[in-house]
Design an enzyme around this catalytic site. Structure first.
Site, mmCIF file in Angstrom:
data_model
loop_
_atom_site.group_PDB
_atom_site.id
_atom_site.type_symbol
_atom_site.label_atom_id
_atom_site.label_comp_id
_atom_site.label_asym_id
_atom_site.label_seq_id
_atom_site.Cartn_x
_atom_site.Cartn_y
_atom_site.Cartn_z
ATOM 1 N N LEU A 16 -24.717 43.422 0.854
ATOM 2 C CA LEU A 16 -26.082 43.290 1.842
ATOM 3 C C LEU A 16 -25.933 45.351 2.481
ATOM 4 O O LEU A 16 -26.071 45.001 3.900
ATOM 5 C CB LEU A 16 -24.136 43.261 3.391
ATOM 6 C CG LEU A 16 -24.428 41.926 3.718
ATOM 7 C CD1 LEU A 16 -23.201 41.055 4.577
ATOM 8 C CD2 LEU A 16 -25.582 40.458 3.546
ATOM 9 N N GLY A 17 -26.854 45.316 1.537
ATOM 10 C CA GLY A 17 -27.796 46.653 1.308
ATOM 11 C C GLY A 17 -28.812 46.615 2.818
ATOM 12 O O GLY A 17 -29.295 45.765 2.673
ATOM 13 N N THR A 18 -28.922 47.231 4.481
ATOM 14 C CA THR A 18 -28.935 45.892 5.143
ATOM 15 C C THR A 18 -29.632 46.671 6.220
ATOM 16 O O THR A 18 -29.101 48.372 6.248
ATOM 17 C CB THR A 18 -28.143 45.284 5.583
ATOM 18 O OG1 THR A 18 -27.976 44.290 6.509
ATOM 19 C CG2 THR A 18 -26.308 45.673 6.451
ATOM 20 N N SER A 19 -30.191 46.678 7.315
ATOM 21 C CA SER A 19 -30.841 47.065 8.626
ATOM 22 C C SER A 19 -29.967 46.292 9.873
ATOM 23 O O SER A 19 -30.382 44.666 10.007
ATOM 24 C CB SER A 19 -32.162 47.375 8.445
ATOM 25 O OG SER A 19 -32.286 48.433 7.561
ATOM 26 N N ASP A 34 -32.190 42.780 9.481
ATOM 27 C CA ASP A 34 -32.717 42.009 8.454
ATOM 28 C C ASP A 34 -32.428 40.759 7.487
ATOM 29 O O ASP A 34 -30.860 40.296 8.166
ATOM 30 C CB ASP A 34 -33.511 43.311 7.397
ATOM 31 C CG ASP A 34 -32.002 43.440 6.592
ATOM 32 O OD1 ASP A 34 -30.770 43.276 7.183
ATOM 33 O OD2 ASP A 34 -32.519 43.605 5.100
#
Length: 241
Positions: A16-19, A34
């Site tokens: 979950l490379g994420t914001s 996101d």
């Protein structure tokens, strides 16, 4: 006895490379994220729901390994249901955050999990807890996490104000996530938000084609179209000569 090579197992995992973020306001909290899930540079899911329900008025935002954070959220959800049955009252947000923190800290060498826990309870009202990699536990008025968060710390510091109402807080979360998604290659898709108050949990959705837009670098060289036309004409004359 053989040992498991955790590094090898995690090298190709769904991530979950994420914001993610959560912000407290007078009557509740707003959590948002996101929706992009990646395996390396491949987008495995562009409409992931990273806002996970763990109790009636408590949600968590997940970043890191999808498998790790889903498993942790499932375990905490189970324990909170047991807590409610045995105590006869809903758990506090702090109780939920402490459960997340213990699981993350006790297994910090095997997990990749950054979690934000937020919600409303009768003891403290609205509250936000940040549990970064390593298993710390910090209560904050706002918290951001994931790979996209590094791009927007300055924006949050410069913009956040205490005393905001619901609509101002929702706008802040939406703008922050849109900025992070525009810069971070591992964040993108749509924005999902939850507004959690004493009375209800309200889900909000911002489609990818309706995200707030900001400066996009149209005048990188600082020249306008007229100057560009004059320069092109001068070059053409020089070539003809």
């Amino acid at each position: 006895m053989e040992t498991i090579d955790i590094a090898r197992l995690k090298s190709g995992e769904v991530n979950l490379g994420t914001s993610i973020m959560a912000v407290q306001f007078k009557d509740g909290v707003v959590v948002g994220a996101d929706s992009r899930t990646t395996t390396g540079s491949y987008i495995a899911n562009r409409v992931t729901d990273k806002l996970t329900h763990v109790h009636d008025r408590i949600y968590c935002c997940r970043s890191g390994s999808a498998a790790d954070t889903q498993a942790i959220a499932d375990i905490v959800h189970y324990y909170l249901q047991m807590h409610t049955q045995t105590s006869g009252a809903p758990p506090s947000v702090h109780t939920a955050a402490t459960m997340f923190q213990k699981l993350c800290y006790d297994n910090k060498d095997a997990l990749s999990a950054g979690i934000i826990v937020a919600g409303w309870d009768k003891e403290n009202g609205p509250s936000v807890y940040n549990i970064p990699l390593g298993g710390g536990l910090f209560r904050q008025p706002w918290a951001i996490g994931g790979s996209g968060s590094t791009y927007v710390y300055g924006y949050c510091d410069a913009t956040y104000k205490e005393g905001w109402n619901r609509d101002e807080t929702v706008e802040f979360v939406k703008n922050t996530l849109a900025l992070a998604m525009s810069r971070d290659g591992s964040s993108g898709g749509v924005i999902r938000m939850c507004v959690i108050t004493e009375d209800k949990v309200e889900r909000l959705f911002v489609p990818g084609d309706q995200l707030p837009k900001f400066w996009q670098g149209k005048e990188v060289l600082g020249t306008d179209s007229k100057k560009e036309a004059e320069l092109a004409a001068a070059v053409a004359m020089a070539v003809d000569a």
